[in-house]
Design a protein around this motif. Structure first.
Motif, short mmCIF file in Angstrom:
data_model
loop_
_atom_site.label_atom_id
_atom_site.label_comp_id
_atom_site.label_asym_id
_atom_site.label_seq_id
_atom_site.Cartn_x
_atom_site.Cartn_y
_atom_site.Cartn_z
N SER A 190 0.88 -1.17 0.00
CA SER A 190 0.00 0.00 0.00
C SER A 190 0.91 1.21 0.00
CB SER A 190 -0.91 0.00 1.25
OG SER A 190 -1.69 1.16 1.29
N GLU A 191 1.01 1.88 -1.12
CA GLU A 191 1.99 2.94 -1.29
C GLU A 191 1.60 4.17 -0.49
OE1 GLU A 191 2.25 3.63 -5.44
OE2 GLU A 191 3.29 1.72 -5.87
N PRO A 192 2.38 4.52 0.52
CA PRO A 192 2.09 5.75 1.28
C PRO A 192 2.42 6.99 0.45
CG PRO A 192 4.11 4.73 2.08
CD PRO A 192 3.53 3.78 1.07
N GLU A 193 1.58 8.00 0.57
CA GLU A 193 1.76 9.23 -0.20
C GLU A 193 2.62 10.21 0.58
OE1 GLU A 193 0.81 10.24 -3.14
OE2 GLU A 193 -0.35 8.48 -3.75
N THR A 194 3.52 10.87 -0.17
CA THR A 194 4.30 11.98 0.38
C THR A 194 4.01 13.21 -0.48
OG1 THR A 194 6.23 11.59 -1.02
CG2 THR A 194 6.13 10.36 1.05
N ARG A 195 4.53 14.34 -0.11
CA ARG A 195 4.29 15.56 -0.85
C ARG A 195 4.76 15.44 -2.29
NH1 ARG A 195 6.82 20.09 -2.48
NH2 ARG A 195 8.80 19.32 -1.70
N THR A 196 5.88 14.67 -2.48
CA THR A 196 6.46 14.59 -3.82
C THR A 196 6.00 13.35 -4.59
OG1 THR A 196 8.39 13.44 -2.91
CG2 THR A 196 8.52 15.85 -3.11
#
Length: 405
Positions: free
Chosen positions: A68-74
């Motif tokens: 489950s790919e965690p989201e970051t700002r970039t």
């Protein structure tokens, strides 16, 4: 080691050109004996362990995939790659090498001790073979002497000056001597097998020994202070030093470990946005420290090392006492054998004189064959004891050489 061989060789008096030199036999044993080879291989293994400990902990690599790919700002994190290397405290590896080298040095003394013991065993077996051969020759000479007496007895029986019983007694005595000679012959073969096994060769390989050994006119000098430098005792010194190195290593291993690492996180671009660093990957250098806060293990090892040093000191003193006892016993035994040899020499001369008197009595027409058997038995006893004294002298000398040379 050569000094010991030359000392042993110096004790021998060679009387025939075809007698095998003891030095050659000892060198053959040192080159071929499997016991020596075993200790040499053990020493090589112990020495090779220096290379084994000259290493650092394994480098750790890890790879992780974000289900489950965690989201970051970039952007979203896709997978992570990590690498980590721990390094022991300064000087730890050198301490390990010193400790293993100290153990190898102690193992080397096993080779020296084994070679000394082998040299002594070869020399002693050689002297046993000599004594056996010399006794067989004495028996052969006495059998021939009795055959001469038997001829005299038969002549005396013909003229009525002796009985057939005297002849039978002489013959029975010859049978007894032949039996002793046959037994000695079998014992020679058994000792020859033992000798050949020390040299790691076939059982039935013929061993040629000297024809005669003389009692030395004087004893070689004995320096008891050399006993303190005996390799059996030096080994305990080397073991004591290895414990010292073990404690130094223990102190190093109780120090912190430093680690360096790097984490790499792959970031995917956000398709619905346009900004700087969109999808830029993450690279994170790391430094870690491993501190042994609960160091009871190392404190216990320190106590164990101190106790082991005390144990080694006690073992060394115990072995020194044993070696001193062996040396004193060998010295006194050698003195006793010289006294015995001189006594047997005097007795043998008197027995020869008595034999000459009996021969002259026969020339005058009278001879008592009971006296003949008594004198012959005494003469044989003195000759056997004389050979035994010479053998014992040389055997005890090999023990002394083992302890002080």
């Amino acid at each position: 080691m050569k000094r010991i061989i030359y000392t042993l060789i110096g004790l021998l008096t060679f009387s025939v050109s075809n007698a095998q030199e003891l030095e050659v036999l000892i060198n053959e044993a040192l080159n071929n004996n499997p016991v020596i080879q075993k200790f040499e291989l053990q020493y090589r293994i112990a020495s090779e362990k220096v290379n084994e400990v000259n290493t650092i902990p394994n480098t750790e690599f890890s790879v992780g995939y974000f289900v489950s790919e965690p989201e970051t700002r970039t952007g979203a994190q896709r997978f992570k790659v990590s690498a980590k290397q721990m390094l022991p405290w300064f000087g730890t590896i050198a301490s390990r090498e010193n400790y293993v080298s100290a153990l190898a040095d102690a193992k080397y003394e096993d080779i020296v001790v084994a070679k000394r013991k082998l040299m002594a065993s070869v020399a002693q077996s050689y002297y046993y073979l000599y004594a056996n051969k010399a006794k067989q020759e004495v028996l052969s000479e006495n059998i021939k002497l009795l055959e001469t007496y038997e001829t005299l007895a038969l002549t005396s029986v013909e003229v009525g000056k002796a009985s057939a019983v005297d002849v039978l007694r002489l013959q029975m005595r010859q049978n007894e001597m032949q039996q002793l000679k046959d037994v000695l012959s079998q014992q020679f073969l058994a000792e020859q097998t033992n000798f050949n096994k020390l040299l790691n060769r076939k059982n039935d390989t013929a061993v040629s020994v000297v024809d005669g050994l003389m009692m030395p006119s004087e004893d070689f000098e004995i320096t008891t202070k050399n006993l303190a430098l005996h390799p059996e005792l030096l080994k305990y010194d080397k073991l004591y030093q290895s414990i010292e190195q073990s404690e130094l290593l223990n102190q190093k291993e109780s120090s912190p470990m430093i680690g360096f690492g790097l984490d790499y996180i792959n970031i995917s671009e956000r398709p619905d946005m346009n900004f700087s660093d969109n999808g830029k990957d993450i690279v994170m250098p790391m430094v870690s420290v491993s501190i042994p806060i609960f160091n009871k293990k190392y404190k216990s090892q320190t106590k164990q090392n101190k106790l082991q040093q005390q144990e080694i000191t006690a073992q060394k003193q115990e072995r020194l006492n044993t070696l001193e006892t062996l040396l004193s016993k060998a010295i006194n035994e050698r003195i006793s054998t010289r006294i015995s040899y001189e006594t047997q020499t005097k007795n043998l001369k008197q027995a020869k004189d008595a034999e000459n008197i009996l021969i002259k009595s026969y020339e005058t027409g009278t001879i008592d064959f009971n006296d003949v058997l008594d004198i012959q038995e005494l003469q044989l006893k003195f000759q056997m004891n004389q050979i035994e004294s010479v053998k014992t002298y040389y055997v005890q000398s090999t023990i002394i050489n083992y302890l002080i040379q």
